[in-house]
Design a protein around this motif. Structure first.
Motif, PDB file in Angstrom:
ATOM      1  N   ASN A  45      37.169  31.870  -2.598  1.00 42.23           N
ATOM      2  CA  ASN A  45      36.809  32.121  -1.220  1.00 42.23           C
ATOM      3  C   ASN A  45      35.478  32.852  -1.212  1.00 42.23           C
ATOM      4  N   THR A  46      34.388  32.107  -1.107  1.00 40.26           N
ATOM      5  CA  THR A  46      33.069  32.717  -1.197  1.00 40.26           C
ATOM      6  C   THR A  46      32.720  33.540   0.033  1.00 40.26           C
ATOM      7  N   ALA A  47      33.476  33.413   1.115  1.00 43.96           N
ATOM      8  CA  ALA A  47      33.178  34.182   2.316  1.00 43.96           C
ATOM      9  C   ALA A  47      33.596  35.638   2.175  1.00 43.96           C
ATOM     10  N   LYS A  48      34.471  35.957   1.247  1.00 44.01           N
ATOM     11  CA  LYS A  48      34.974  37.316   1.090  1.00 44.01           C
ATOM     12  C   LYS A  48      34.031  38.139   0.220  1.00 44.01           C
ATOM     13  N   LYS A  49      33.763  39.368   0.665  1.00 40.77           N
ATOM     14  CA  LYS A  49      32.850  40.270  -0.050  1.00 40.77           C
ATOM     15  C   LYS A  49      33.614  41.476  -0.569  1.00 40.77           C
ATOM     16  N   ILE A  50      33.336  41.840  -1.827  1.00 37.96           N
ATOM     17  CA  ILE A  50      33.980  42.995  -2.445  1.00 37.96           C
ATOM     18  C   ILE A  50      32.896  43.953  -2.924  1.00 37.96           C
ATOM     19  N   LEU A  51      33.055  45.219  -2.573  1.00 38.44           N
ATOM     20  CA  LEU A  51      32.152  46.262  -3.030  1.00 38.44           C
ATOM     21  C   LEU A  51      32.845  47.028  -4.153  1.00 38.44           C
ATOM     22  N   ILE A  52      32.234  47.035  -5.331  1.00 38.82           N
ATOM     23  CA  ILE A  52      32.766  47.755  -6.484  1.00 38.82           C
ATOM     24  C   ILE A  52      31.964  49.039  -6.639  1.00 38.82           C
ATOM     25  N   VAL A  53      32.675  50.169  -6.617  1.00 43.25           N
ATOM     26  CA  VAL A  53      32.030  51.474  -6.707  1.00 43.25           C
ATOM     27  C   VAL A  53      32.508  52.157  -7.986  1.00 43.25           C
ATOM     28  N   ASP A  54      31.595  52.295  -8.939  1.00 45.64           N
ATOM     29  CA  ASP A  54      31.921  52.926 -10.223  1.00 45.64           C
ATOM     30  C   ASP A  54      30.621  53.378 -10.849  1.00 45.64           C
ATOM     31  N   ASN A  55      30.582  54.596 -11.381  1.00 51.89           N
ATOM     32  CA  ASN A  55      29.353  55.076 -12.006  1.00 51.89           C
ATOM     33  C   ASN A  55      29.194  54.575 -13.432  1.00 51.89           C
ATOM     34  N   ASN A  56      30.226  53.960 -13.997  1.00 51.16           N
ATOM     35  CA  ASN A  56      30.161  53.387 -15.335  1.00 51.16           C
ATOM     36  C   ASN A  56      29.615  51.962 -15.217  1.00 51.16           C
ATOM     37  N   ASP A  57      28.369  51.757 -15.638  1.00 48.48           N
ATOM     38  CA  ASP A  57      27.716  50.447 -15.506  1.00 48.48           C
ATOM     39  C   ASP A  57      28.520  49.330 -16.156  1.00 48.48           C
ATOM     40  N   GLU A  76      27.640  46.075  -5.563  1.00 43.71           N
ATOM     41  CA  GLU A  76      27.918  47.223  -6.425  1.00 43.71           C
ATOM     42  C   GLU A  76      27.283  48.492  -5.876  1.00 43.71           C
ATOM     43  N   ALA A  77      27.939  49.605  -6.202  1.00 46.26           N
ATOM     44  CA  ALA A  77      27.407  50.938  -5.906  1.00 46.26           C
ATOM     45  C   ALA A  77      27.833  51.852  -7.042  1.00 46.26           C
ATOM     46  N   ALA A  78      26.985  52.836  -7.357  1.00 46.05           N
ATOM     47  CA  ALA A  78      27.270  53.739  -8.471  1.00 46.05           C
ATOM     48  C   ALA A  78      27.634  55.154  -8.024  1.00 46.05           C
ATOM     49  N   THR A  79      27.491  55.457  -6.732  1.00 47.72           N
ATOM     50  CA  THR A  79      27.810  56.796  -6.228  1.00 47.72           C
ATOM     51  C   THR A  79      28.583  56.667  -4.917  1.00 47.72           C
ATOM     52  N   GLY A  80      29.194  57.772  -4.517  1.00 52.39           N
ATOM     53  CA  GLY A  80      29.912  57.776  -3.249  1.00 52.39           C
ATOM     54  C   GLY A  80      29.002  57.565  -2.052  1.00 52.39           C
ATOM     55  N   GLU A  82      26.090  56.037  -2.032  1.00 49.49           N
ATOM     56  CA  GLU A  82      25.638  54.644  -2.061  1.00 49.49           C
ATOM     57  C   GLU A  82      26.742  53.721  -1.540  1.00 49.49           C
ATOM     58  N   ALA A  83      27.993  54.027  -1.856  1.00 51.56           N
ATOM     59  CA  ALA A  83      29.124  53.220  -1.371  1.00 51.56           C
ATOM     60  C   ALA A  83      29.199  53.237   0.151  1.00 51.56           C
ATOM     61  N   ILE A  84      29.021  54.414   0.735  1.00 53.57           N
ATOM     62  CA  ILE A  84      29.064  54.524   2.195  1.00 53.57           C
ATOM     63  C   ILE A  84      27.934  53.721   2.820  1.00 53.57           C
ATOM     64  N   ASP A  85      26.725  53.847   2.265  1.00 51.69           N
ATOM     65  CA  ASP A  85      25.574  53.097   2.780  1.00 51.69           C
ATOM     66  C   ASP A  85      25.790  51.589   2.659  1.00 51.69           C
ATOM     67  N   ARG A  86      26.227  51.146   1.473  1.00 49.00           N
ATOM     68  CA  ARG A  86      26.434  49.706   1.246  1.00 49.00           C
ATOM     69  C   ARG A  86      27.538  49.159   2.148  1.00 49.00           C
ATOM     70  N   LEU A 101      32.958  60.131  -9.321  1.00 47.53           N
ATOM     71  CA  LEU A 101      31.608  59.638  -9.039  1.00 47.53           C
ATOM     72  C   LEU A 101      30.645  60.822  -8.939  1.00 47.53           C
ATOM     73  N   PRO A 102      29.382  60.594  -9.291  1.00 50.91           N
ATOM     74  CA  PRO A 102      28.410  61.687  -9.168  1.00 50.91           C
ATOM     75  C   PRO A 102      28.072  61.976  -7.705  1.00 50.91           C
ATOM     76  N   GLY A 103      27.869  63.238  -7.410  1.00 58.58           N
ATOM     77  CA  GLY A 103      27.464  63.637  -6.057  1.00 58.58           C
ATOM     78  C   GLY A 103      28.630  63.786  -5.106  1.00 58.58           C
ATOM     79  N   MET A 104      29.323  62.717  -4.842  1.00 61.97           N
ATOM     80  CA  MET A 104      30.475  62.717  -3.940  1.00 61.97           C
ATOM     81  C   MET A 104      31.575  61.900  -4.592  1.00 61.97           C
ATOM     82  N   ASN A 105      32.724  62.499  -4.810  1.00 62.07           N
ATOM     83  CA  ASN A 105      33.827  61.798  -5.453  1.00 62.07           C
ATOM     84  C   ASN A 105      34.393  60.694  -4.558  1.00 62.07           C
TER      85      ASN A 105
END
Length: 171
Positions: A45-57, A76-80, A82-86, A101-105
């Motif tokens: 289902n290419t219409a579905k979007k998933i945001l993965i938030v993890d500081n471990n590349d 993808e996002a590496a910080t809390g 960045e996750a909120i913004d994305r 996560l760095p900065g904000m858990n």
């Protein structure tokens, strides 16, 4: 041939009838040959979007590659923060959030997402390693209290991840 269980930093894969060293498997295209459970037509289902938030590349990229192999669009996002913004800009259908996560858990990022009218409807699945060094138990409880749907503890089976994705994306 016997099934072989391979452990990774992020998940566990059950590999049938083949020998895939962990390093090569992580770099291979997902799903590699022999993992029938990872690619089912119902999941595409290419219409579905998933945001993965993890500081471990490595973990973020491996998890993203598996999910892309199922036919989903991955961000993808590496910080809390960045996750909120994305999440506010792309409006994903699901967020997979690490707690440490760095900065904000991840628990605080989840709480902020759930307080925001434009992101509160997005399901958040916490995916984290169990450790006593950063009070994961307390953070997991806070994330659930803030509105996270469930918690997956690493390493987890890819079949479990597939089932979780089905639960929240095909409902």
């Amino acid at each position: 041939m016997r099934d072989r269980v391979t452990l990774y930093a992020c998940f566990t894969a059950i590999i049938s009838g083949g020998s895939f060293p962990a390093r090569k498997y992580q770099e291979a295209a997902f799903p590699p040959p022999g993992i029938a459970c990872a690619s089912t037509p119902a999941m595409l289902n290419t219409a579905k979007k998933i945001l993965i938030v993890d500081n471990n590349d490595s973990c973020r990229e491996s998890l993203g590659a598996f999910i892309k192999g199922l036919g989903y669009e991955v961000f993808e996002a590496a910080t809390g923060l960045e996750a909120i913004d994305r999440a506010s800009s792309i409006h994903p259908n699901l967020i997979m959030m690490d707690l440490s996560l760095p900065g904000m858990n991840g628990d605080e990022a989840t709480a902020r997402l759930k307080r925001n009218a434009s992101t509160r409807h997005i399901p958040v699945v916490i995916n984290t390693s169990w450790t006593t060094t950063c009070n994961v138990g307390d953070r997991a409880t806070r994330a659930l209290d803030a509105g996270a749907e469930e918690i997956l503890y690493k390493p987890f089976h890819l079949t479990m991840l597939r089932d979780v994705l089905r639960t929240y994306l095909l409902a």
